[in-house]
Design a protein around this motif. Structure first.
Motif, short mmCIF file in Angstrom:
data_model
loop_
_atom_site.label_atom_id
_atom_site.label_comp_id
_atom_site.label_asym_id
_atom_site.label_seq_id
_atom_site.Cartn_x
_atom_site.Cartn_y
_atom_site.Cartn_z
N UNK B 138 -58.28 8.97 -5.23
CA UNK B 138 -58.40 7.94 -4.17
C UNK B 138 -59.70 7.15 -4.31
N UNK B 139 -60.49 7.47 -5.31
CA UNK B 139 -61.77 6.80 -5.59
C UNK B 139 -62.75 6.91 -4.42
N UNK B 140 -62.61 7.94 -3.61
CA UNK B 140 -63.50 8.07 -2.46
C UNK B 140 -64.94 8.35 -2.92
N UNK B 141 -65.08 9.29 -3.85
CA UNK B 141 -66.43 9.61 -4.32
C UNK B 141 -67.00 8.41 -5.09
N UNK B 142 -66.14 7.76 -5.86
CA UNK B 142 -66.59 6.56 -6.60
C UNK B 142 -67.14 5.52 -5.62
N UNK B 143 -66.43 5.29 -4.52
CA UNK B 143 -66.88 4.28 -3.55
C UNK B 143 -68.14 4.74 -2.84
N UNK B 144 -68.22 6.05 -2.53
CA UNK B 144 -69.42 6.57 -1.85
C UNK B 144 -70.68 6.32 -2.68
N UNK B 145 -70.50 6.36 -4.00
CA UNK B 145 -71.66 6.15 -4.89
C UNK B 145 -71.69 4.73 -5.46
N UNK B 146 -70.85 3.86 -4.91
CA UNK B 146 -70.81 2.45 -5.32
C UNK B 146 -70.56 2.30 -6.83
#
Lengths: 179, 185
Positions: B138-146
């Motif tokens: 879901x790319x949640x961690x990716x988004x959290x770290x921009x």
């Protein structure tokens, strides 16, 4: 004189006749040529293709010329992503995989010593379509079709995402072939 | 004399064909020597850096990965990568060695984004990262770290402070230099 065990005839050493030696060397040369023809002919049989430039207009901060892919939400545009080329009737003309992208400056601005500047991600590759014409579209993974624009110098196709305005103005030759 | 010339020509032709149509046998590189960091070191807490986003999930082996548990004992390196990213692939062994070097005092966690499961399986089988790998579909961690695109490396100090991020990735040696500072090595 060295004699071959099976035939009892002279081997191809100093004792062999000049005519026999010539025949042998000619046979080797012919065999080598045939071998070369077989092993090197794969490239010549490659199907017809046309140059293609896909410009991903994501304006992401990158080091120019570095390898790139589309940034979220265009992250499905990446090296190895499956694509299909369809004509206006929906017939699939060819399939392939996207190459790695190359970061190119998005703005005509001097950013001085900044290592990372606003860039687009360009993908140059050979589309498996031999004839350049209108009405083709590019489908990448499960995303919506992208209309291909015809380029004339050299003959090929361009497309840009998210909209399709700028790519046609970039000569295909400026960005070279696929990486 | 003439037959010798023909023979030389034939031999040269064969050599040229062999050279032109086959790749030279590559000598396999020797595996690098990994120097393991001492297990008794004091980790620096970078209190002046912002707090890093925490996550708790399972890795590709089905093991629980709780980032807060990892940074409670020392620094953590997050490696955001993709199976199709050639820069990431080229640096995989460097980060595997980094994980081995700091095994007791710092952790490396790999985070894949949206991937096809068979390609992930092939990648893990081919490269054996040697550190936990998370599939962040879901790319949640990716988004959290921009993280906009791979590769991206983030360095977190002990107790969860985001010390540095490398968009576009980093050589493992760069990360090692920062880690050594955090570990007072």
């Amino acid at each position: 004189m060295l004699v071959t065990r099976a035939s009892g005839k002279p081997a191809l050493g100093h004792g062999a006749s000049p005519r026999l030696r010539r025949s042998w060397t000619t046979a080797v040369a012919v065999a080598a040529l045939a071998l070369g023809a077989v092993s090197c002919s794969a490239d010549e049989a490659a199907p017809a293709t046309s140059p293609m430039l896909l410009l991903i207009k994501d304006k992401s901060l990158r080091v120019p010329d570095s390898e790139c892919s589309g940034v979220i939400p265009l992250n499905y545009l990446h090296n190895g992503a499956d694509y299909r080329v369809k004509d206006s009737s929906g017939k699939v003309l060819g399939t392939g995989k996207l190459p790695p992208g190359k970061a190119i400056p998005a703005l005509d601005v001097d950013f001085g010593k900044a290592a990372r500047i606003p860039t687009f991600c360009s993908m140059s590759f050979q589309l498996p379509v031999g004839t350049v014409g209108d009405g083709l579209s590019l489908l990448i993974e499960d995303a919506a079709p992208i209309a291909l624009k015809v380029a004339t110098d050299p003959a090929g196709f361009t497309a840009s995402i998210p909209d399709n305005d700028d790519a046609a103005s970039i000569p295909l030759g400026d960005l070279g072939g696929g990486r | 004399m003439r037959s010798l010339g023909i023979r030389l020509a034939a031999a040269g032709l064969v050599l040229a064909l062999v050279a032109g149509c086959s790749s030279a046998d590559a000598v396999p590189p020797e595996p690098p020597v990994v120097v393991v960091a001492p297990s008794e070191v004091s980790a620096v807490v970078a209190t002046d850096a912002p707090e890093a986003p925490a996550f708790s999930t399972i890795d590709t082996e089905g093991r629980q990965v709780d980032l807060a548990d990892l940074w409670a004992t020392g620094p953590v390196v997050l490696v955001f990568f993709a199976t199709w990213c050639s820069v990431c692939v080229n640096r995989q062994s460097e980060f595997s060695n980094l994980a081995e070097r700091y095994g007791q005092v710092a952790k490396v966690v790999g985070i894949l984004g949206q991937e096809k499961v068979p390609e992930v399986q092939t990648y893990l089988a081919d490269h054996a990262p040697g550190f936990p790998v998370i599939l962040d579909e879901q790319l949640k961690i990716w988004r959290d770290y921009a993280v906009a695109e791979p590769p991206f490396v983030a360095l977190i100090s002990k107790d969860g402070h985001l010390v540095k991020g490398w968009p576009g990735g980093a050589e493992a040696s760069e990360v090692q230099a920062e880690l050594d500072q955090l570990l007072s090595l």
